[in-house]
Scaffold this active site. Sequence first.
Site, mmCIF file in Angstrom:
data_model
loop_
_atom_site.group_PDB
_atom_site.id
_atom_site.type_symbol
_atom_site.label_atom_id
_atom_site.label_comp_id
_atom_site.label_asym_id
_atom_site.label_seq_id
_atom_site.Cartn_x
_atom_site.Cartn_y
_atom_site.Cartn_z
ATOM 1 N N SER A 140 0.868 -1.189 0.000
ATOM 2 C CA SER A 140 0.000 0.000 0.000
ATOM 3 C C SER A 140 0.898 1.230 0.000
ATOM 4 O O SER A 140 2.037 1.171 0.488
ATOM 5 C CB SER A 140 -0.856 -0.008 1.269
ATOM 6 O OG SER A 140 -1.419 1.265 1.496
ATOM 7 N N TYR A 153 -1.810 -0.741 10.335
ATOM 8 C CA TYR A 153 -1.966 -1.120 8.919
ATOM 9 C C TYR A 153 -0.692 -0.763 8.142
ATOM 10 O O TYR A 153 -0.142 -1.590 7.409
ATOM 11 C CB TYR A 153 -3.176 -0.381 8.331
ATOM 12 C CG TYR A 153 -3.407 -0.654 6.860
ATOM 13 C CD1 TYR A 153 -4.033 -1.821 6.440
ATOM 14 C CD2 TYR A 153 -2.998 0.267 5.887
ATOM 15 C CE1 TYR A 153 -4.251 -2.066 5.087
ATOM 16 C CE2 TYR A 153 -3.217 0.030 4.536
ATOM 17 C CZ TYR A 153 -3.844 -1.134 4.144
ATOM 18 O OH TYR A 153 -4.052 -1.384 2.807
HETATM 19 N N1 LIG Z 1 -8.629 -0.408 -1.595
HETATM 20 C C1 LIG Z 1 -7.604 0.381 -1.358
HETATM 21 O O1 LIG Z 1 -7.726 1.621 -1.334
HETATM 22 C C2 LIG Z 1 -6.237 -0.207 -1.129
HETATM 23 C C3 LIG Z 1 -5.140 0.681 -1.097
HETATM 24 C C4 LIG Z 1 -3.882 0.159 -0.877
HETATM 25 C C5 LIG Z 1 -3.701 -1.194 -0.700
HETATM 26 N N2 LIG Z 1 -4.774 -2.023 -0.731
HETATM 27 C C6 LIG Z 1 -4.532 -3.464 -0.509
HETATM 28 O O2 LIG Z 1 -5.021 -4.195 -1.617
HETATM 29 C C7 LIG Z 1 -5.417 -5.506 -1.217
HETATM 30 C C8 LIG Z 1 -6.840 -5.762 -1.699
HETATM 31 O O3 LIG Z 1 -7.682 -4.777 -1.105
HETATM 32 P P1 LIG Z 1 -9.172 -4.511 -1.599
HETATM 33 O O4 LIG Z 1 -9.416 -3.068 -1.416
HETATM 34 O O5 LIG Z 1 -9.389 -5.148 -2.914
HETATM 35 O O6 LIG Z 1 -9.980 -5.308 -0.449
HETATM 36 P P2 LIG Z 1 -11.497 -5.815 -0.417
HETATM 37 O O7 LIG Z 1 -12.298 -5.218 -1.506
HETATM 38 O O8 LIG Z 1 -11.923 -5.619 1.008
HETATM 39 O O9 LIG Z 1 -11.350 -7.387 -0.716
HETATM 40 C C9 LIG Z 1 -10.588 -8.178 0.137
HETATM 41 C C10 LIG Z 1 -10.465 -9.580 -0.412
HETATM 42 O O10 LIG Z 1 -9.633 -10.334 0.476
HETATM 43 C C11 LIG Z 1 -10.385 -11.407 1.062
HETATM 44 N N3 LIG Z 1 -9.992 -11.502 2.463
HETATM 45 C C12 LIG Z 1 -10.016 -10.509 3.393
HETATM 46 N N4 LIG Z 1 -9.615 -10.977 4.577
HETATM 47 C C13 LIG Z 1 -9.328 -12.291 4.405
HETATM 48 C C14 LIG Z 1 -8.882 -13.317 5.262
HETATM 49 N N5 LIG Z 1 -8.663 -13.086 6.563
HETATM 50 N N6 LIG Z 1 -8.679 -14.551 4.756
HETATM 51 C C15 LIG Z 1 -8.913 -14.806 3.434
HETATM 52 N N7 LIG Z 1 -9.327 -13.869 2.571
HETATM 53 C C16 LIG Z 1 -9.541 -12.625 3.054
HETATM 54 C C17 LIG Z 1 -11.852 -11.032 0.856
HETATM 55 O O11 LIG Z 1 -12.704 -12.149 0.775
HETATM 56 P P3 LIG Z 1 -13.491 -12.718 2.077
HETATM 57 O O12 LIG Z 1 -14.054 -11.531 2.794
HETATM 58 O O13 LIG Z 1 -14.505 -13.663 1.547
HETATM 59 O O14 LIG Z 1 -12.453 -13.413 2.900
HETATM 60 C C18 LIG Z 1 -11.785 -10.306 -0.484
HETATM 61 O O15 LIG Z 1 -11.768 -11.243 -1.534
HETATM 62 C C19 LIG Z 1 -5.280 -5.521 0.310
HETATM 63 O O16 LIG Z 1 -4.075 -6.106 0.673
HETATM 64 C C20 LIG Z 1 -5.275 -4.048 0.673
HETATM 65 O O17 LIG Z 1 -4.608 -3.803 1.904
HETATM 66 C C21 LIG Z 1 -6.035 -1.563 -0.947
#
Ligand SMILES: NC(=O)c1ccc[n+]([C@@H]2O[C@H](COP(=O)([O-])OP(=O)(O)OC[C@H]3O[C@@H](n4cnc5c(N)ncnc54)[C@H](OP(=O)(O)O)[C@@H]3O)[C@@H](O)[C@H]2O)c1
Length: 262
Positions: A140, A153
């Site tokens: 991130s 985080y």
């Molecule tokens: N969105 C942003 O602004 C942003 C910015 C920087 C970095 N990121 C990083 O990008 C990555 C993806 O983020 P996102 O925004 O796409 O998240 P998201 O929309 O909340 O989706 C998260 C995904 O991870 C799975 N997941 C979450 N916790 C889990 C667990 N304990 N065990 C297994 N699966 C799990 C969820 O499925 P289930 O709930 O079914 O488990 C879902 O498929 C993350 O690492 C996040 O920190 C995101």
Amino acid sequence: MQLKGKRVLITGGTRGIGRCIVQEMIDGGVTHLAIIARDKKSLKELSETYPEVKFMRISGDVANIDVLREAAARIEDKWGYLDILINNAGIVSAGPLEELPDEEIYDQVAVNQTAILLLTKYCVPLLKSSEEGAILNISSGLGLIGMPFYAVYGSTKAAVKQFSDSIRRELAPYNVSVTCSFPTATATDMMQKFDGMEMDSPEFVAKRSIEGLLNKELHVIFGGEQRIKDSEVNFMEPKKFDAKVAESYEDFKASSEGHKAL
Ligand SMILES: NC(=O)c1ccc[n+]([C@@H]2O[C@H](COP(=O)([O-])OP(=O)(O)OC[C@H]3O[C@@H](n4cnc5c(N)ncnc54)[C@H](OP(=O)(O)O)[C@@H]3O)[C@@H](O)[C@H]2O)c1
């Protein structure tokens, strides 16, 4: 590197950035995909959306060591090797450190950091058996620059960067490349609280991250030139960055309030 025919394991491939990465994989010719996520229903729905793809559905929490061991064991048993590992699943709980519930501190470290170390550990022998292995870790922008109210985080995401650099150097003799991606605000469930704010689309973040993986780029940094400049200032002149943050302290505090996606 080409995607066609590759065997891929991704964590959190059912929603957000991970879901868009799955789409990129399938568009690129991947037909064997292992996915770890907690929600069984969304895993089932995903596999029904693409009947032509052979899915290995692994329902479970990446914070559970047995789930990670089982994933590697099933891949060894079914495929015998792995080409691409994508450590994407992540959670967030923001706010003043002294107000964060202890469990949410443990959980963020377990999901965002420990799970990546363990799953990668279990997959290294499988990746070494690939003709051309690759790892993509999703960090991130908060892993590049530590911001107030994201101390937990941000530290897990900084660990992902350090792990990526270390393991890349460790695996270099084995033809396994490692790419680390640093998204900024991206419109997914994780950012629902900020609905209406200008953000990157998960499709864009997925496309660019996969492009980075295929080109064996070391770091894929989102947020444009400004983010790269800010990272340099943060590293070389941290006091300058402290002063900038102090100017908007209350705004940062207010915006982090209630930012939870666990
Ligand atoms: N969105 C942003 O602004 C942003 C910015 C920087 C970095 N990121 C990083 O990008 C990555 C993806 O983020 P996102 O925004 O796409 O998240 P998201 O929309 O909340 O989706 C998260 C995904 O991870 C799975 N997941 C979450 N916790 C889990 C667990 N304990 N065990 C297994 N699966 C799990 C969820 O499925 P289930 O709930 O079914 O488990 C879902 O498929 C993350 O690492 C996040 O920190 C995101």
